[in-house]
Enzyme design. Sequence first.
Site, PDB file in Angstrom:
ATOM      1  N   HIS A  46       1.546   4.337  -2.960  1.00  0.00           N
ATOM      2  CA  HIS A  46       1.505   5.802  -2.925  1.00  0.00           C
ATOM      3  C   HIS A  46       2.651   6.394  -3.748  1.00  0.00           C
ATOM      4  O   HIS A  46       2.481   7.400  -4.442  1.00  0.00           O
ATOM      5  CB  HIS A  46       1.645   6.300  -1.478  1.00  0.00           C
ATOM      6  CG  HIS A  46       0.379   6.227  -0.677  1.00  0.00           C
ATOM      7  ND1 HIS A  46      -0.798   6.817  -1.086  1.00  0.00           N
ATOM      8  CD2 HIS A  46       0.118   5.655   0.521  1.00  0.00           C
ATOM      9  CE1 HIS A  46      -1.733   6.611  -0.162  1.00  0.00           C
ATOM     10  NE2 HIS A  46      -1.207   5.903   0.813  1.00  0.00           N
ATOM     11  N   HIS A  68       0.834  -1.204   0.000  1.00  0.00           N
ATOM     12  CA  HIS A  68       0.000   0.000   0.000  1.00  0.00           C
ATOM     13  C   HIS A  68       0.868   1.252   0.000  1.00  0.00           C
ATOM     14  O   HIS A  68       0.640   2.186  -0.776  1.00  0.00           O
ATOM     15  CB  HIS A  68      -0.909  -0.024   1.231  1.00  0.00           C
ATOM     16  CG  HIS A  68      -1.617   1.266   1.504  1.00  0.00           C
ATOM     17  ND1 HIS A  68      -2.914   1.518   1.090  1.00  0.00           N
ATOM     18  CD2 HIS A  68      -1.206   2.392   2.148  1.00  0.00           C
ATOM     19  CE1 HIS A  68      -3.261   2.742   1.474  1.00  0.00           C
ATOM     20  NE2 HIS A  68      -2.246   3.289   2.121  1.00  0.00           N
ATOM     21  N   GLU A  69       1.869   1.287   0.880  1.00  0.00           N
ATOM     22  CA  GLU A  69       2.710   2.477   0.992  1.00  0.00           C
ATOM     23  C   GLU A  69       3.548   2.688  -0.269  1.00  0.00           C
ATOM     24  O   GLU A  69       3.704   3.816  -0.731  1.00  0.00           O
ATOM     25  CB  GLU A  69       3.615   2.368   2.227  1.00  0.00           C
ATOM     26  CG  GLU A  69       2.865   2.305   3.553  1.00  0.00           C
ATOM     27  CD  GLU A  69       1.959   3.494   3.780  1.00  0.00           C
ATOM     28  OE1 GLU A  69       2.257   4.594   3.270  1.00  0.00           O
ATOM     29  OE2 GLU A  69       0.924   3.339   4.460  1.00  0.00           O
ATOM     30  N   GLU A 106      -5.893   6.910  -0.761  1.00  0.00           N
ATOM     31  CA  GLU A 106      -5.821   5.726   0.080  1.00  0.00           C
ATOM     32  C   GLU A 106      -6.466   4.530  -0.616  1.00  0.00           C
ATOM     33  O   GLU A 106      -5.923   3.420  -0.599  1.00  0.00           O
ATOM     34  CB  GLU A 106      -6.508   5.990   1.422  1.00  0.00           C
ATOM     35  CG  GLU A 106      -5.764   6.955   2.322  1.00  0.00           C
ATOM     36  CD  GLU A 106      -4.361   6.474   2.649  1.00  0.00           C
ATOM     37  OE1 GLU A 106      -4.210   5.298   3.056  1.00  0.00           O
ATOM     38  OE2 GLU A 106      -3.408   7.261   2.497  1.00  0.00           O
TER      39      GLU A 106
END
Length: 265
Positions: A128, A124-125, A187
């Site tokens: 980004h 997920h990070e 997100e």
Amino acid sequence: MKKVVACMLVALTLSGCKTSPTGRTQIMLYPEQQMDEMGVASFDQIKSEQAIESEQSSNQYVSCIADALIAQLPNKYASQKWEVVVFKDDSANAFALPGGKIGVHTGLLKVAKNQHQLAAVMGHEVGHVIAQHANERVSQSSLLQAGLQVSNAVMQMNNIEYRNTIMQGLGVGAQVGIALPFSRSHETEADIIGLELMAKAGFKPIGAVELWQNMEKLGGERPMEFLSTHPSPDNRIQRLNNKMQSANSLYQAAKQKGLSPNCKI
């Protein structure tokens, strides 16, 4: 003056239009190199201010997951030199910054119970980063600020009554109506990118749902979703489940390629 500034804003916006990995239109006004430099500087500052975990098994475990995920990134990111650091911090958190930087807090290792769950957060990070959300957020902030300044200048020139009250309302409206939903869309997009990335790397996609179930159990007060920068855990879980079939197909394809990480702490 009003028309000149408006034209400048439109020109900047059009020149910065790009497309995210999920096909969403983005506005990015800053060069990638500049964002990388900012990310490296921020990471160096964090390392100077926060305690770093020296325990070898934790570092090897996190690096093992990071290596598996990075290998599945688009070439310009996969070929980049990445730095992975475990920080001594009780919060269940992780982050990634432009310039190839990943930070994981020791507190997250207690919530993410296995490699699949931790890969969900780290994917997920990293999502980004490859979606250039930092650039998009900085660009959005610049445009919002410019728009509010133009509105204020126009009202000053026209002697608008209650100008200060109107400007305060515009500021709140921009935050709730634009900035927060924009952040929540980031997100959600990072969740999707991360889910696909972890599956391609050979991690079980269901780990993403299990991770957010663990996060939900942590409890704590949360603001209403429309006043929050993050979707609620329930909504995240629902969206992840909606993508689970395609993610499992990627996972099976990864297994057929012999990709089966065995990262242990």
